[in-house]
Design a protein around this motif. Structure first.
Motif, mmCIF file in Angstrom:
data_model
loop_
_atom_site.group_PDB
_atom_site.id
_atom_site.type_symbol
_atom_site.label_atom_id
_atom_site.label_comp_id
_atom_site.label_asym_id
_atom_site.label_seq_id
_atom_site.Cartn_x
_atom_site.Cartn_y
_atom_site.Cartn_z
ATOM 1 N N ILE A 45 0.837 -1.197 0.000
ATOM 2 C CA ILE A 45 0.000 0.000 0.000
ATOM 3 C C ILE A 45 0.877 1.254 0.000
ATOM 4 N N GLY A 46 2.188 1.067 -0.136
ATOM 5 C CA GLY A 46 3.090 2.219 -0.186
ATOM 6 C C GLY A 46 3.969 2.194 -1.417
ATOM 7 N N HIS A 47 3.442 1.668 -2.516
ATOM 8 C CA HIS A 47 4.267 1.463 -3.704
ATOM 9 C C HIS A 47 4.667 2.775 -4.375
ATOM 10 N N ALA A 48 3.936 3.843 -4.103
ATOM 11 C CA ALA A 48 4.319 5.134 -4.675
ATOM 12 C C ALA A 48 5.673 5.594 -4.156
ATOM 13 N N ALA B 40 2.731 -2.337 7.114
ATOM 14 C CA ALA B 40 4.183 -2.086 7.093
ATOM 15 C C ALA B 40 4.586 -1.276 5.861
ATOM 16 N N THR B 41 4.047 -1.636 4.701
ATOM 17 C CA THR B 41 4.374 -0.887 3.483
ATOM 18 C C THR B 41 3.753 0.506 3.509
ATOM 19 N N LEU B 42 2.594 0.639 4.136
ATOM 20 C CA LEU B 42 1.973 1.962 4.277
ATOM 21 C C LEU B 42 2.849 2.867 5.131
ATOM 22 N N ALA B 43 3.378 2.329 6.231
ATOM 23 C CA ALA B 43 4.277 3.115 7.083
ATOM 24 C C ALA B 43 5.535 3.518 6.315
ATOM 25 N N PHE B 44 6.053 2.605 5.498
ATOM 26 C CA PHE B 44 7.227 2.926 4.686
ATOM 27 C C PHE B 44 6.924 4.074 3.722
ATOM 28 N N GLY B 45 5.731 4.074 3.134
ATOM 29 C CA GLY B 45 5.353 5.157 2.228
ATOM 30 C C GLY B 45 5.340 6.504 2.920
ATOM 31 N N PHE B 46 4.811 6.552 4.151
ATOM 32 C CA PHE B 46 4.792 7.807 4.909
ATOM 33 C C PHE B 46 6.217 8.265 5.241
#
Length: 358
Positions: free
Chosen positions: A72-75, A128-134
Motif C-alpha cells: 500500500i506504499g508502492h508510490a 508495514a508498506t503503508l508506514a514505509f510510504g509515509f
C-alpha cells in the motif's frame, strides 16, 4: 473455439501460443509505432502516461498478482526512482546510466522493505508498506539539500550521451521501447522456475516451502524486481512532468496504483495494461461527464474519489477477476455461443489449501 494440440514441450515455452497472438500483437505494435504521426500531441502524452503506469503496474502485478504480497506504499518506490533520476541528471549523468541507477537504488530499497514480508503477511504487511510510504514521503519533504523539499525539483529532458530528446515523439518511442522491454522481462520471468516459485508462494506458502522453495529469498526477490520497475517508471514520470514534489508520491498515489492492478485483473500481465488505461482515461471521462451533471454534483470536490470507490466496490463484488477477467468471459461467450453456460466461470471453493490444517 480454438483448440491447440501440443506435440512437444517447446510449444509451452513459446511466448506466442498460436498465429492469432502473433497477428494481433504485431498489429498492436505497428499501431503504436505509427501513433506519433496519427494522433494529436495531447493523446500522445496520454499514451506516454499509460506506458509509464504500465511499467509500474507490471512490477506491482508481479508482487501482488503473482506472489500474493500486497503493498500500500508502492508510490514510495516511484518517488525513489523519480528523485534519483532528477538528482543524477542535474549532476550531469547521461539518461541511460541514471535510469539504471534509479532502478537499482529502488530495488535495494525494495529489499529493505521486503524484509518485513518474511514475518508478516496480509493486512499486517499492508500496514508495514503503508508506514514505509509515509516515511519516504517525509524524507522527500525534509531533505531539502537533495530533494528541494516541498518546493520540488525541476527535471530536464532526457539526454542520451549528448542527444537530447526534446520532442514528444522521441520521448514516446523511449517509453515504448522500455515498456516492451519490461513486458518481455516479466513474461520470461513468469515462465521460468523463479516465476513459478512466485506463483507457488501466492497459492500456498506451506506447500511451496514443503517443495523446497526458499520463502525469504523469493519474497525479497519479488519486492526487489517490483521496486526496480517502479523506479524505472518513476524516472520516466519525472522526465515527462519535468517537475516533481513530495506530494506527488503520497498515499493517494499508492492507492491509485493498487486500484490499477485490482481493476485491471490480478494475476494477469494484460491486467497491468488494462488497469493503466483505466487509471489514465477515467479522469478524462469524469471531466467530460461533469458537463451533463447538476452543478451540486459535477462541482463537488470529492467526485473523482467517489467514482473510483464505487467502481472498485463494483469490481470486487461482481467481477473479482477485473477487466481482463471480463474480457475472457466475453471471448468465451462468443466462441461457444450458443452453448455458453452461465456457471462456466463460477468460482469454486477450495478445500485443498494446506493453511486450513493449521
Amino acid at each position: 473455439m480454438r483448440f491447440i494440440f501440443k506435440t512437444d514441450y517447446g510449444q509451452d515455452l513459446k511466448l506466442a501460443k498460436h498465429g492469432g497472438h502473433i497477428f494481433w500483437y504485431s498489429g498492436l505494435i505497428v499501431a503504436l509505432v505509427l501513433a506519433p504521426w496519427v494522433v494529436s500531441e495531447y493523446w500522445l502524452a496520454q499514451l506516454n502516461f499509460i506506458m509509464i503506469y504500465s511499467i509500474v503496474g507490471l512490477g506491482l502485478m508481479l508482487l501482488a498478482g503473482f506472489t500474493g504480497l500486497f503493498s500500500i506504499g508502492h508510490a514510495a518506490f516511484l518517488g525513489v526512482g523519480a528523485y534519483t533520476q532528477a538528482v543524477l541528471t542535474h549532476a550531469g549523468w547521461p539518461f541511460p546510466l541514471a535510469l539504471v541507477f534509479a532502478g537499482g537504488l529502488s530495488a535495494m530499497v525494495g529489499v529493505v522493505v521486503g524484509l518485513p514480508a518474511l514475518r508478516v503477511k496480509g493486512i499486517y504487511l499492508g500496514i508495514a508498506t503503508l508506514a514505509f510510504g509515509f516515511i519516504v514521503e517525509e524524507i522527500f519533504a525534509r531533505w531539502e539539500s537533495v530533494t528541494g523539499g516541498n518546493a520540488g525539483m525541476h527535471v530536464g529532458l532526457p539526454n542520451m550521451f549528448g542527444w537530447e530528446l526534446d520532442s514528444g515523439g522521441e520521448f514516446y518511442f523511449l517509453c515504448l521501447a522500455l515498456t516492451i522491454g519490461a513486458t518481455l522481462v516479466i513474461l520470461n520471468l513468469l515462465r521460468s522456475p523463479t516465476g513459478r516459485a512466485f506463483v507457488a508462494i501466492r497459492d500456498s506458502e506451506v506447500s511451496a516451502q514443503s517443495m523446497g522453495i526458499h520463502l525469504a529469498r523469493y519474497k525479497t526477490m519479488s519486492f526487489a524486481i517490483s521496486a526496480a520497475l517502479a523506479g524505472i517508471g518513476g524516472a520516466l514520470y519525472a522526465h515527462k512532468l519535468q517537475f516533481i514534489a513530495p506530494d506527488q508520491f503520497n498515499i493517494l498515489q499508492s492507492i491509485d496504483l493498487l486500484l490499477m492492478v485490482v481493476i485491471g485483473g490480478l494475476g494477469s500481465v494484460h491486467g497491468a495494461f488494462l488497469g493503466a488505461i483505466f487509471l489514465i482515461s477515467m479522469p478524462q471521462v469524469i471531466s467530460l461527464a461533469k458537463d451533463y451533471l447538476p452543478d451540486a454534483v459535477g462541482q463537488a470536490p470529492g467526485l473523482q474519489g467517489l467514482v473510483y470507490g464505487l467502481v472498485l466496490i463494483a469490481f470486487v463484488l461482481f467481477e473479482p477477476l477485473g477487466l481482463y477477467g471480463r474480457w475472457l468471459k466475453v471471448r468465451t461467450y462468443l466462441q461457444t455461443f450458443p452453448f455458453y453456460r452461465r456457471g462456466m466461470f463460477k468460482r469454486q471453493k477450495s478445500f485443498q489449501k494446506s493453511e486450513r490444517l493449521r
